[in-house]
Design a protein around this motif. Structure first.
Motif, mmCIF file in Angstrom:
data_model
loop_
_atom_site.group_PDB
_atom_site.id
_atom_site.type_symbol
_atom_site.label_atom_id
_atom_site.label_comp_id
_atom_site.label_asym_id
_atom_site.label_seq_id
_atom_site.Cartn_x
_atom_site.Cartn_y
_atom_site.Cartn_z
ATOM 1 N N SER A 270 -28.769 -13.079 -18.658
ATOM 2 C CA SER A 270 -29.259 -12.839 -20.022
ATOM 3 C C SER A 270 -30.508 -12.189 -20.026
ATOM 4 C CB SER A 270 -29.269 -14.278 -20.604
ATOM 5 O OG SER A 270 -28.190 -14.993 -20.676
ATOM 6 N N GLU A 296 -32.123 -7.261 -27.853
ATOM 7 C CA GLU A 296 -31.845 -7.763 -29.267
ATOM 8 C C GLU A 296 -32.438 -9.119 -29.527
ATOM 9 O OE1 GLU A 296 -31.737 -5.607 -31.759
ATOM 10 O OE2 GLU A 296 -31.447 -3.855 -30.307
ATOM 11 N N CYS A 312 -20.080 -8.683 -36.895
ATOM 12 C CA CYS A 312 -20.041 -8.444 -35.627
ATOM 13 C C CYS A 312 -19.377 -7.082 -35.354
ATOM 14 C CB CYS A 312 -19.793 -9.475 -34.730
ATOM 15 S SG CYS A 312 -20.610 -10.958 -35.017
ATOM 16 N N LEU A 316 -21.217 -4.257 -33.602
ATOM 17 C CA LEU A 316 -21.017 -4.116 -32.139
ATOM 18 C C LEU A 316 -19.837 -3.386 -32.031
ATOM 19 C CD1 LEU A 316 -22.313 -7.630 -31.134
ATOM 20 C CD2 LEU A 316 -23.458 -5.535 -30.839
ATOM 21 N N ASN A 320 -15.332 -6.259 -29.704
ATOM 22 C CA ASN A 320 -16.595 -6.132 -28.634
ATOM 23 C C ASN A 320 -17.311 -7.491 -28.646
ATOM 24 O OD1 ASN A 320 -15.951 -3.957 -27.445
ATOM 25 N ND2 ASN A 320 -17.023 -2.478 -28.980
ATOM 26 N N VAL A 321 -16.962 -8.546 -29.341
ATOM 27 C CA VAL A 321 -17.679 -9.670 -29.475
ATOM 28 C C VAL A 321 -16.674 -11.001 -29.340
ATOM 29 C CG1 VAL A 321 -17.447 -10.178 -32.179
ATOM 30 C CG2 VAL A 321 -19.468 -11.141 -30.589
ATOM 31 N N ASP A 487 -20.728 -9.975 -22.833
ATOM 32 C CA ASP A 487 -21.826 -9.025 -23.190
ATOM 33 C C ASP A 487 -22.395 -9.607 -24.700
ATOM 34 O OD1 ASP A 487 -21.827 -7.283 -20.942
ATOM 35 O OD2 ASP A 487 -20.440 -5.746 -22.150
ATOM 36 N N ASN A 488 -21.308 -10.062 -25.607
ATOM 37 C CA ASN A 488 -21.701 -10.201 -26.835
ATOM 38 C C ASN A 488 -20.958 -11.560 -27.067
ATOM 39 O OD1 ASN A 488 -23.045 -7.754 -27.174
ATOM 40 N ND2 ASN A 488 -20.960 -6.973 -27.072
ATOM 41 N N ALA A 531 -24.083 -15.431 -23.009
ATOM 42 C CA ALA A 531 -24.223 -14.280 -23.498
ATOM 43 C C ALA A 531 -25.103 -13.584 -22.633
ATOM 44 C CB ALA A 531 -24.840 -14.513 -24.846
ATOM 45 N N GLU A 533 -25.975 -10.034 -23.533
ATOM 46 C CA GLU A 533 -26.565 -8.893 -24.359
ATOM 47 C C GLU A 533 -27.069 -9.302 -25.573
ATOM 48 O OE1 GLU A 533 -28.035 -6.262 -22.777
ATOM 49 O OE2 GLU A 533 -26.717 -6.261 -20.898
ATOM 50 N N ASN A 534 -26.114 -9.843 -26.492
ATOM 51 C CA ASN A 534 -26.247 -10.385 -27.680
ATOM 52 C C ASN A 534 -25.840 -11.570 -28.182
ATOM 53 O OD1 ASN A 534 -27.395 -7.666 -29.393
ATOM 54 N ND2 ASN A 534 -25.802 -7.042 -28.114
#
Length: 562
Positions: A270, A296, A312, A316, A320-321, A487-488, A531, A533-534
């Motif tokens: 993370s 972020e 989201c 993104l 992608n989440v 990632d998210n 998580a 990235e986000n």
């Protein structure tokens, strides 16, 4: 306790325990250690392997991918699959008379789903054991044997619970907890069983050990008494399976002679901003990013969950989440992009208990499950679920007619998906190869109980209650995400078990976290730590006081209601 990293090389002939937080690289550590053993041990051969045990199928898949080229001297499995294959299945004859078991009936373990019908055939209700209490049934070691108990009840119900269990065993259904109890009794009944295990597996490594149960822990200690080197890796803050008998205390208390203790404090997964949230929830582990990754600021999205998902998508990119939810109905609602305010964690088996005709009830449960599995492209599970009910209807053990049924119902899905169960029922009776007792409709007066069930139950309520056997979708429960990373991540927080959202209870994991005593807080800690990235958290509402407390770690965004 020695501080190490994921790349530290340790003694291959020494028992060890490693404490490793989320993103610490414990899988990398385990893979490196396994490769070190494979390269340097003189105790391996074609018939002598390393047993690598983890708690979830996700964990198994991860290890398999990482050690793809070394599988000849390695067995990777969940603990239940391992014990079933190497202890229970081959040696069940040792205890078959004691429990009136027919070994040929058992092919695989199953999750325990409460049966009201079997419960009603025991004296448990007369002993003030409620249907809700039955969710707390577990096996407890008593010397060389195991007894059935009920959580939070001191009275002894072993004989009554055995009768309840026996109905499942007669049908060839062995539960995961049964495997552990039977394995314990078998290895104590015949010393050759444990001797064979040690001979076949000179090394025994267990990941996610915080999710182990007392019986698993005792079995492992028996294996470690001689010849076999045992290593365990875990993190008390990620212990989230108490409903399956797991206890983080087992990891805390686990000890062996000459055991080496290690700790990994890195978080490779993370960003610093997400790690700061993890530190807010947890104070006993001071994690840092070795790469000093920045990203972020995590966001709290206040408002409707589907609108939060759309936010989201715009931020993104669509799909992608990954959304993570505490309960199955919420996860399924996110898949279908429909809102559920106060999800109830009632499974389809419980909803359908009102149908007293067991064959019809089981058939329709299987059909609904097969439809919903197929909707998520899990066609093998879909066919397996329904073909067992259609075995004698074709020359392919029911698989051919299962395909015909599933294909037809998927094509007409929109015609019943938003209606009542009765609309599906009317479609099913049209298949010539399906036979069951049809429901007699009353022409006048009040409908019968079973008629009311089928005519008043929304199909979507059944669909939302379906738990996928293996959920790799982007909308899943937190428990199904254990051992994975994304990632998210959007965490969907709602009221649990049919209760409306209440900030002081449902957001307490951020406002007043208590990972030691509150498993719900540990569940949400696990969710946040997936998580990379986000990190985004969706809640229905947020008070001004709480907003002030959280603005240091989060960006607060109001999502307009639909």
């Amino acid at each position: 306790m020695k501080i190490i990293t994921a790349d530290t090389i340790i003694d291959i002939e020494q028992h060890f325990k490693v404490i490793a937080g989320p993103g610490a690289g414990k899988t990398r550590f385990l893979v490196n250690h396994v490769k070190n053993v494979l390269s340097n041990s003189s105790r391996l051969s074609r018939n002598r392997k390393i047993a690598c045990i983890t708690y979830t199928n996700v964990g198994v898949d991860t290890l398999v991918k990482r050690i793809e080229d070394e599988k000849d001297h390695l067995e990777i499995s969940t603990i239940h699959s391992f014990l079933f294959a190497h202890v229970v299945k081959p040696y069940l004859f040792l205890i078959k008379d004691k429990y009136s078991l027919e070994p040929v009936k058992f092919d695989a373990p199953f999750e325990h789903i409460f049966s009201k019908g079997y419960y009603s055939q025991t004296d448990l209700s007369r002993k003030y054991v409620s249907e809700k209490d039955m969710k707390g049934v577990y096996w407890e070691i008593s010397g060389n044997e195991c007894n059935l108990r009920i959580k939070h009840k001191n009275n002894k119900y072993h004989k009554s619970l055995l009768k309840y269990k026996s109905f499942f065993w007669e049908k060839g259904i062995m539960h995961y907890d049964d495997i552990l109890a039977f394995a314990w009794e078998i290895i104590n009944m015949d010393s050759n069983v444990i001797r064979v295990l040690r001979a076949k597996y000179p090394y025994f490594f267990i990941d996610e050990f915080q999710d182990t149960s007392p019986i698993q822990s005792e079995i492992l200690k028996r294996i470690a008494e001689r010849e076999t080197i045992v290593g365990v890796i875990g993190d008390t803050a990620q212990s989230i399976y108490s409903f399956q008998g797991a206890s983080m205390q087992q990891f805390i208390d686990f000890a062996l002679p000459s055991l080496s203790n290690y700790k990994i404090e890195d978080n490779w997964r993370s960003t610093n901003q997400i790690i700061n949230v993890l530190k807010l929830i947890r104070t006993d582990l001071n994690q840092n990013s070795p790469e000093n990754k920045n990203g972020e600021v995590p966001k709290i999205l206040v408002g409707d969950s589907i609108k939060a998902l759309e936010y989201c998508d715009n931020l993104l990119g669509k799909d992608n989440v990954v959304t993570l939810s505490y309960m199955v109905p919420t996860a399924n609602a996110m898949k279908k992009r429909i809102n559920v305010d106060s999800p109830s964690n009632i499974l389809i088996e419980q909803i359908m208990q009102e149908d007293s005709d067991r064959d019809r009830r089981v058939l329709f449960i299987s059909i609904v499950k097969a439809i919903e599995f197929a909707k998520q492209y899990q066609f093998d599970d879909a066919i397996k679920t329904i073909s067992s009910r259609l075995q004698k209807t074709d020359n392919f053990k029911g698989r051919k007619n299962s395909l015909i049924l599933i294909k037809s119902l998927l094509n007409s899905y929109d015609e019943f998906a938003n209606g009542k169960l009765w609309e599906l029922y009317e479609k099913v009776i049209g298949f010539s190869f399906i036979s069951f007792n049809q429901i007699q409709e009353r022409k006048s007066g009040n409908p019968t109980k079973v008629e009311s069930l089928y005519k008043n139950t929304d199909y979507k309520d059944l669909a939302l209650s379906i738990r996928l056997l293996k959920d790799e979708t982007i909308h899943r429960t937190i428990h199904k995400a254990k051992g994975d990373e994304f990632d998210n991540v959007l965490i969907v927080v709602k009221g649990e078990f049919g209760n409306k959202y209440k900030e002081e209870r449902d957001l307490k994991f951020l406002l007043e976290p208590d990972l030691i005593n509150n498993e719900d807080h540990r569940v949400y800690y696990v969710a946040c730590s997936r998580a990379k990235e986000n990190l985004l958290i969706n809640i229905p509402e947020l008070s001004e006081d709480s907003k002030q407390k959280l603005t240091e770690k989060f960006e607060i965004i109001e999502i307009p209601n639909p």
